[in-house]
Design an enzyme around this catalytic site. Structure first.
Site, PDB file in Angstrom:
ATOM      1  N   LYS A 129      16.532 -76.589-109.029  1.00  0.00           N
ATOM      2  CA  LYS A 129      17.946 -76.188-109.037  1.00  0.00           C
ATOM      3  C   LYS A 129      18.748 -77.092-109.975  1.00  0.00           C
ATOM      4  CE  LYS A 129      21.233 -77.514-106.384  1.00  0.00           C
ATOM      5  NZ  LYS A 129      22.159 -77.884-105.308  1.00  0.00           N
ATOM      6  N   ASP A 148      20.800 -71.644-106.136  1.00  0.00           N
ATOM      7  CA  ASP A 148      21.142 -72.477-104.987  1.00  0.00           C
ATOM      8  C   ASP A 148      21.228 -71.567-103.763  1.00  0.00           C
ATOM      9  OD1 ASP A 148      23.450 -71.050-105.241  1.00  0.00           O
ATOM     10  OD2 ASP A 148      24.755 -72.762-104.855  1.00  0.00           O
TER      11      ASP A 148
END
Ligand code: SF4
Length: 219
Positions: A129, A148
């Protein structure tokens, strides 16, 4: 197998217009205000996990005012970093990761943030991420999707993917979304997830993309 025909272009175009009425997510704000400074985007993203945007932004600014480079930040003690970034969640772990990351940047990368996924993933506390967001915001990559919790949740609600984890969602999105949308998916869906398609009680009646949304899993 050809990608399934999903209304991704329609949703992305509608969100591009709609998010203008909302505040930018914290890391986008940091990227804008700090001229896409890769180190600040990296540290801000490290601090942002499971933390409210306002808290992430304030903590990042406090830290950067005291130490704006890897060399200066590495000179701070873990305790000093903890104090500066409190109350971000897991501030003790994050303080350790921040200092360890600064040391690796200095020792292995000449004090600069590396520009490849492979190298970014060697930094302490950095997962896909964070690495994807750094590549998109600091190095203008159009080849990455940053997933996310908001992107994961909304992609599943929209029926674009059927996945259990953000990692699975990232890989599934590469298959179903045209490359032109990849870099924007995070900004659009995070903004929508913070304001409209919230985890609990999404505001479907006020949602500009509801006509394309099967609301998978929304009760
Ligand atoms: S219609 Fe509801 S579930 Fe679908 S994207 Fe909008 S807020 Fe989320």
């Amino acid at each position: 197998m050809p990608p399934r025909l999903l209304p991704i272009p329609q949703v992305m175009r509608a969100l591009a217009r709609a998010i203008r009425d909302h505040e930018l997510p914290a890391i986008e704000k940091i990227a804008e205000s700090r001229h896409r400074h890769a180190f600040h985007i990296l540290i801000g993203t490290l601090l942002s996990a499971r933390t409210q945007d306002a808290t992430t932004h304030a903590a990042s600014e406090r830290l950067f005012r005291v130490a704006a480079t890897p060399a200066k930040m590495a000179l701070l003690t873990t305790r000093q970093v903890e104090t500066l970034i409190y109350p971000v969640s897991f501030y003790r772990n994050k303080a350790r990761h921040v200092r360890a990351t600064c040391r690796v940047l200095i020792e292995r990368f000449g004090g600069s943030v590396p520009e490849t996924m492979e190298d970014l993933l060697t930094l302490p506390g950095v997962g896909r991420k964070t690495a994807n967001l750094v590549l998109i915001l600091a190095f203008a990559s159009r080849d990455n999707i940053c997933v996310d919790t908001h992107v994961h949740r909304i992609s599943n609600r929209l029926g674009w993917v059927t996945t259990r984890t953000p990692e699975q969602t990232e890989q599934a999105l590469y298959l179903v979304a045209d490359r032109r949308w990849w870099a924007d998916i995070n900004l659009y869906l995070v903004t929508w997830g913070q304001n409209v398609c919230r985890p609990i009680r999404p505001r479907c009646s006020a949602c500009v993309i509801s006509r394309w949304c099967p609301r998978v899993g929304v009760t």
